[in-house]
Design an enzyme around this catalytic site. Structure first.
Site, PDB file in Angstrom:
ATOM      1  N   LYS A  53       0.840  -1.198   0.000  1.00 35.26           N
ATOM      2  CA  LYS A  53       0.000   0.000   0.000  1.00 35.26           C
ATOM      3  C   LYS A  53       0.880   1.255   0.000  1.00 35.26           C
ATOM      4  CE  LYS A  53      -3.788  -2.471   2.105  1.00 35.26           C
ATOM      5  NZ  LYS A  53      -4.509  -2.912   3.284  1.00 35.26           N
ATOM      6  N   GLN A  97      -4.801  -1.788   9.545  1.00 36.05           N
ATOM      7  CA  GLN A  97      -4.641  -3.088   8.893  1.00 36.05           C
ATOM      8  C   GLN A  97      -5.211  -4.188   9.784  1.00 36.05           C
ATOM      9  OE1 GLN A  97      -3.354  -3.562   5.688  1.00 36.05           O
ATOM     10  NE2 GLN A  97      -4.124  -5.641   5.995  1.00 36.05           N
ATOM     11  N   ASP A 120     -11.216   2.663   3.590  1.00 32.14           N
ATOM     12  CA  ASP A 120     -11.501   1.231   3.436  1.00 32.14           C
ATOM     13  C   ASP A 120     -13.001   0.999   3.220  1.00 32.14           C
ATOM     14  OD1 ASP A 120      -9.438  -0.598   3.385  1.00 32.14           O
ATOM     15  OD2 ASP A 120      -9.186  -0.671   5.568  1.00 32.14           O
TER      16      ASP A 120
END
Ligand code: NAD
Length: 284
Positions: A53, A97, A120
């Site tokens: 990422k 995460q 997200d």
């Protein structure tokens, strides 16, 4: 029939060119899109995802920071860090995460991220907006699947989409996005009776199960579009999807491979969402 391969790597690369252009335009008006990634503990797979990422951010000229927290960080400590990032004007996207240690309340963590920075698309506010067809951050993997279909010229409207898997991050939202695009949607899961009865009716089959080579040629109808979300290892330790590519690709009309299918789209849509957030911040 041999299926046409939907090349996620190529489609992702094309999208990233468009995103890089948007980044440049924002930079010209003094805004550098910024993503903050919080990594708790030392999970090997998580570390790889996070590195990818960050690399994607760098390649697109975006700002990114990695906040590493120890495995035994307190819930309060994690929430305080998120709050700090919520207030930081240089950060447009915040991502924790997953998975995080079990003793931390995952729901609480997700809900503590400002919906305006929830790139997200996991915050209940964004999920609600997605369900009602309002402006929202769409979850990256489901969104990536929609873009793959769109870029391949496959219309979803009126099609029967069968989703195998009902997780909050893939199965459920991808079905919702399909419904928003006027598909007829069937959800299947571990308690579905006669799975094959359902999957054989699919014009578009989405496999998000997490079992290597689970979907066989017998599960699909001739010419179906098969989207394989799974990331698994087979007995030989080789990366593979939820779909038995070798046999299903002989019967399907279109198929996504693993790797180079859905995977590259997930990070691409994360970048897209972060840039969208940065652009929206200029209007506030
Ligand atoms: P999950 O474990 O949360 O959900 C799996 C789903 O499959 C569940 O809803 C369960 O009911 C269903 N299921 C399990 N056994 C079944 C059976 N025998 N018949 C029918 N349904 C069954 O998984 P997830 O997080 O949705 O991920 C699914 C897969 O996608 C995993 O391999 C994961 O690694 C992968 N994944 C890939 C990406 C990507 O970027 N490509 C992103 C997220 C997840």
């Amino acid at each position: 029939m041999t299926a046409e391969i939907i090349n996620g790597k190529e489609i992702a690369a094309k999208k990233r060119v468009e995103i890089a252009k948007q980044v440049q335009e924002l930079k010209e008006i003094g805004v550098t899109p910024g993503l903050a990634v919080i990594l708790v503990g030392n999970n090997h797979a998580s570390r790889t995802y996070v590195r990818n990422k960050q690399k994607a951010c760098e390649e697109l000229g975006m700002h990114s920071i990695l906040i590493e927290m120890p495995e035994d960080v307190s819930e309060q400590g994690l929430l305080a860090k998120i709050d700090e990032l919520n207030q930081d004007p240089q950060i447009h996207g915040i991502l924790v995460q997953l998975p995080i240690p079990k003793y931390i309340d995952e729901k609480k963590v997700i809900e503590s991220i400002s919906p305006a920075k929830d790139v997200d698309g996991f915050h209940p506010i964004n999920i609600g907006r997605m369900m009602t067809g309002q402006n929202a951050f769409l979850p990256c993997t489901p969104y990536g699947i929609m873009v793959l279909l769109e870029e391949t010229g496959i219309s979803v409207s009126g099609k029967h989409v069968v989703v195998v898997g009902r997780s909050n991050i893939v199965g459920k939202p991808v079905g919702q996005l399909m419904l928003n695009q006027h598909a007829t949607v069937t959800y299947c899961h571990s308690r579905t009776k006669d799975l094959m009865f359902h999957t054989r009716q699919a014009d578009i089959l989405i496999a998000a199960v997490g079992i290597a080579n689970f979907i066989k040629a017998d599960h699909i109808k001739e010419g179906a579009v098969v989207i394989d979300v799974g990331i698994n290892r087979n007995e030989a330790g080789k990366l593979c999807g939820d779909v038995d590519f070798e046999e299903v690709s002989q019967k399907a009309g279109y198929i996504t491979p693993v790797p180079k299918g859905v995977g590259p789209m997930t990070i691409t849509m994360l970048m897209y969402n972060t840039v969208k957030s940065a652009a929206e911040s200029t209007a506030r």
